[in-house]
Motif scaffolding. Structure first.
Motif, PDB file in Angstrom:
ATOM      1  N   TYR A 261       2.073  -1.983   3.879  1.00  0.00           N
ATOM      2  CA  TYR A 261       1.285  -3.213   3.890  1.00  0.00           C
ATOM      3  C   TYR A 261       1.311  -3.871   2.522  1.00  0.00           C
ATOM      4  O   TYR A 261       1.376  -3.188   1.494  1.00  0.00           O
ATOM      5  CB  TYR A 261      -0.170  -2.900   4.295  1.00  0.00           C
ATOM      6  N   PRO A 262       1.258  -5.206   2.486  1.00  0.00           N
ATOM      7  CA  PRO A 262       1.320  -5.908   1.197  1.00  0.00           C
ATOM      8  C   PRO A 262       0.095  -5.650   0.340  1.00  0.00           C
ATOM      9  O   PRO A 262      -1.000  -5.381   0.843  1.00  0.00           O
ATOM     10  CB  PRO A 262       1.412  -7.382   1.606  1.00  0.00           C
TER      11      PRO A 262
ATOM     12  N   ASN B 112      -2.647  -7.097  -1.411  1.00  0.00           N
ATOM     13  CA  ASN B 112      -3.424  -8.334  -1.515  1.00  0.00           C
ATOM     14  C   ASN B 112      -4.902  -7.973  -1.456  1.00  0.00           C
ATOM     15  O   ASN B 112      -5.266  -6.807  -1.269  1.00  0.00           O
ATOM     16  CB  ASN B 112      -3.039  -9.338  -0.415  1.00  0.00           C
TER      17      ASN B 112
ATOM     18  N   SER C 282       2.465  -6.258  -7.776  1.00  0.00           N
ATOM     19  CA  SER C 282       2.365  -6.600  -6.349  1.00  0.00           C
ATOM     20  C   SER C 282       3.533  -7.490  -5.901  1.00  0.00           C
ATOM     21  O   SER C 282       3.999  -7.361  -4.763  1.00  0.00           O
ATOM     22  CB  SER C 282       1.033  -7.286  -6.048  1.00  0.00           C
TER      23      SER C 282
ATOM     24  N   ASN D   7       5.640  -6.240  -2.793  1.00  0.00           N
ATOM     25  CA  ASN D   7       5.580  -7.004  -1.540  1.00  0.00           C
ATOM     26  C   ASN D   7       6.957  -7.523  -1.111  1.00  0.00           C
ATOM     27  O   ASN D   7       7.183  -7.739   0.091  1.00  0.00           O
ATOM     28  CB  ASN D   7       4.594  -8.160  -1.675  1.00  0.00           C
TER      29      ASN D   7
ATOM     30  N   LYS E 271       8.767  -5.302   1.519  1.00  0.00           N
ATOM     31  CA  LYS E 271       8.225  -5.144   2.879  1.00  0.00           C
ATOM     32  C   LYS E 271       9.166  -5.743   3.907  1.00  0.00           C
ATOM     33  O   LYS E 271       9.782  -6.768   3.687  1.00  0.00           O
ATOM     34  CB  LYS E 271       6.844  -5.787   2.969  1.00  0.00           C
TER      35      LYS E 271
END
Length: 286
Positions: free
Chosen positions: A242-243, A245, A279, A283, A286
């Motif tokens: 999962y990203p 955030n 991040s 990300n 993904k």
């Protein structure tokens, strides 16, 4: 005396197991094998509940099909364990600790107990994993490869059919049973398992769902070292799938083990900082 329920989709393994059971369970032992043919037709929870509804004996064994028994006369051995009034589930692998963060029964070495020949589908090699310290080792979570339970006890719990895939069902079922009965891992029934498992995103998400449902209040005392290490592992795996955030960071904090010392809190805070700082790169993968 024993209804053996198998969610099946591999004819070779099933036929091999049926023959093996007939040769090892014990002469004159009464049993039935209920095959629920399930090449991804339904969840394993639905398959198992369906099999239990068809069973005629007072003891149930939910069994994977990719195994064989190495113990002779194991049927009577199993029934002797199940006859104890306070017994919940009898298994051959499980753990005695439940962490705050989502995790399978393989929580850490000091709390894991097993007696199993763990191999692969090619049957080229296997390892004897034996960490049991007594004939009956009390545990909370039990691995789904072998789940034996009295039918009267099963009827109070059943498998949760809201768990739709093939993971998490054993953790959910055994933890719920453990709230009323004592689960055990035994060392006098030996099986060989032709699988190393599949710890993918579906497996990971199922463990999260179970922890959201049941919580983690199963141990009177918390092992802070294990809590920290499992949470760090949970973070690593969560941000693999999962990203990074704000929403997902807040979600992971639902499982934060609060009773840590200052040093451990600081270590985890630094981990969060690293995930946030990088991040963008994380990300992109993904």
């Amino acid at each position: 005396m024993l209804s053996i329920i198998i969610s099946s989709y591999q004819k070779y393994y099933f036929d091999q197991l049926v023959k093996n059971i007939s040769e090892t369970i014990g002469d004159g032992f009464q049993y039935e094998i209920i095959q629920i043919w399930n090449p991804n037709l339904m969840s394993i929870t639905k398959a198992y509940n369906s099999g239990a509804e068809k069973s005629k004996f007072e003891n149930l064994l939910f069994l994977h099909e990719d195994i064989i028994f190495h113990t002779q006369n194991w049927g009577e051995i199993l029934l002797n364990h199940l006859r104890q009034e306070s017994t919940g589930i009898i298994g051959i692998a499980g753990s005695s600790y439940v962490t705050t963060a989502p995790c399978s029964w393989t929580v850490s070495e000091e709390y894991m107990f097993a007696n199993i020949l763990q191999g692969n589908k090619q049957n080229k090699e296997y390892t004897h994993i034996r960490s049991t310290k007594e004939n009956l080792t009390p545990v909370l979570a039990v691995d789904g490869v072998f789940l034996a339970i009295k039918k009267a006890t099963y009827n109070h719990f059943r498998f949760d059919e809201n768990l739709k895939a093939f993971h998490g069902y054993d953790l959910d079922f055994s933890l719920r049973v453990s709230e009323k009965f004592q689960n055990y891992v035994v060392d006098d029934i030996l099986i060989q398992h032709f699988s190393n498992g599949n710890l993918d995103k579906v497996w990971f998400d199922a463990n999260i769902k179970v922890r959201e449902k049941l919580g983690s209040d199963f141990n009177k005392q918390k092992d802070l070292k294990v809590e920290k290490n499992v949470f760090k592992s949970f973070l690593y795996n969560y941000f693999r799938y999962y990203p990074v955030n704000r929403k997902n960071i807040l979600f992971t904090l639902k499982f934060y083990p609060k009773k840590l010392n200052f040093k451990d809190h600081l270590e985890i805070t630094k981990k969060y900082y690293q995930y946030i700082r990088y991040s963008g790169n994380i990300n992109k993968k993904k």
